[in-house]
Design an enzyme around this catalytic site. Sequence first.
Site, short mmCIF file in Angstrom:
data_model
loop_
_atom_site.label_atom_id
_atom_site.label_comp_id
_atom_site.label_asym_id
_atom_site.label_seq_id
_atom_site.Cartn_x
_atom_site.Cartn_y
_atom_site.Cartn_z
N GLY A 102 0.78 -1.40 -0.15
CA GLY A 102 0.23 0.12 -0.15
C GLY A 102 0.63 1.10 -0.05
N GLY A 104 1.90 3.08 2.34
CA GLY A 104 3.08 3.30 3.48
C GLY A 104 4.15 2.50 2.66
N THR A 126 -3.82 -3.62 -1.65
CA THR A 126 -4.28 -3.50 -0.19
C THR A 126 -5.54 -3.87 -0.69
OG1 THR A 126 -5.21 -1.86 1.02
CG2 THR A 126 -3.86 -0.92 -0.80
N ILE A 127 -6.41 -4.43 0.20
CA ILE A 127 -7.77 -4.79 -0.07
C ILE A 127 -8.57 -3.29 0.25
CG2 ILE A 127 -7.72 -6.96 0.79
CD1 ILE A 127 -9.11 -5.79 3.27
N ASP A 128 -7.88 -2.31 0.71
CA ASP A 128 -8.81 -1.03 0.77
C ASP A 128 -9.02 -0.12 -0.19
OD1 ASP A 128 -8.86 -1.65 3.78
OD2 ASP A 128 -7.33 -0.40 4.46
N ARG A 163 -34.79 -9.19 11.87
CA ARG A 163 -33.67 -8.60 12.72
C ARG A 163 -33.14 -7.66 12.00
NH1 ARG A 163 -32.01 -13.95 15.64
NH2 ARG A 163 -33.08 -13.76 17.30
N GLY A 186 -27.79 -4.56 -1.10
CA GLY A 186 -28.91 -3.75 -1.07
C GLY A 186 -29.08 -3.45 0.36
N ARG A 215 -43.43 0.28 6.75
CA ARG A 215 -44.17 -0.24 5.73
C ARG A 215 -43.90 -1.71 5.75
NH1 ARG A 215 -40.63 -1.95 2.01
NH2 ARG A 215 -38.55 -0.99 1.59
N GLN A 257 -11.95 -11.34 5.29
CA GLN A 257 -11.94 -10.39 3.98
C GLN A 257 -10.41 -10.37 3.45
OE1 GLN A 257 -14.65 -6.80 5.19
NE2 GLN A 257 -13.90 -7.73 6.99
#
Length: 325
Positions: A102, A104, A126-128, A163, A186, A215, A257
């Site tokens: 990344g 850095g 980098t995953i970001d 929930r 979504g 609703r 992730q």
Amino acid sequence: MNRIAVLCSGGDSPGMNCAIRAVVRTCLANDIEIFGIRRGYAGLLEGSQHQMDTASVGNILQKGGTILQTSRCPEFIKPEIRAEAAHILKRKNIDALIVIGGNGSFNGAWELHKEHGIPVVGIPGTIDNDIEGTDYSIGFDTAVQTAIEAVDKIRDTAHSHDRTFIVEVMGRKSPAIALHVGLCTGAENIIFPVQEEKEVDIDTIANDIKRGLKRGKGSSIIIASEGETEGLSHYVHNELLDKHKLDSRVCILGHIQRGGNPTARDRFIATQMGHLAVKSLLAGEKASVTAEQNGQVVLEKLENCLGKKFEVEEKYVEIVKTLSK
Ligand code: ADP
């Protein structure tokens, strides 16, 4: 240019192995000796490099993580430590360094180049997806896909039990994962990285949930960026309960992730970047980054890729809001 070394630095990301494979095989195809350095700048300082051949990158393309391993090496910010690193490279007759990581890690490479004239190329990993100067960094697509699959599963149970779930995704300083996961699942709401918990607009989130309930929509998914420290979602849960009497469940996706087989997009981009990194050194480039810009893998100046970008793409936020009403 006879000898090149490659290392991974900072956080790992799926697709780094594709880039390593492309680097190694492009070097070999051009009669360049290629050395792998284990554990990033720390490994460089330990003199931990080994010569790689075609077989050493066989059967790695599809694997997450990095066969070279990676690390953080805080002392690399010191000029005297970088001088040691430069000395090690020169002693081993290594002419150039390819750094997969990344921004850095790119700063470390830039300093090494500026101070010691070593040609360097950065490959964004980098995953970001938060490196300035490139639209894409290797691993982002896989991380988003992993998070999407998890949220899809959570939605099954959220719907069955009426929930609200707060699903925390990675992205300490980058909104990109949360935004893409939110849009693709979504989500009813997205919480982007904040400096402090109190910046989260709990009332708006609560009102959105209540509007849904009115609703007849019993379940909601809120995607939360992890924030400065993991666990922002617990704060949101407590606030929703205390202030608005709305119950929810928290799920922190965490390091899952970071892993997994790279997606087609990550393989496609990483392979091109690895190939271009070597080609650019052979063409005489001294300090560049293999960037994706407008859908193409191109070279960008390293000095333009040292910062972190923080882009909340409003057009996507607007779509999420419109579709979740
Ligand atoms: P990333 O490369 O994923 O952004 P970090 O920010 O943790 O990850 O940086 C990885 C490594 O790069 C650090 O551990 C350090 O060795 C080196 N590095 C980071 N910033 C600098 C800097 N300003 N100067 C020199 N080296 C740096």
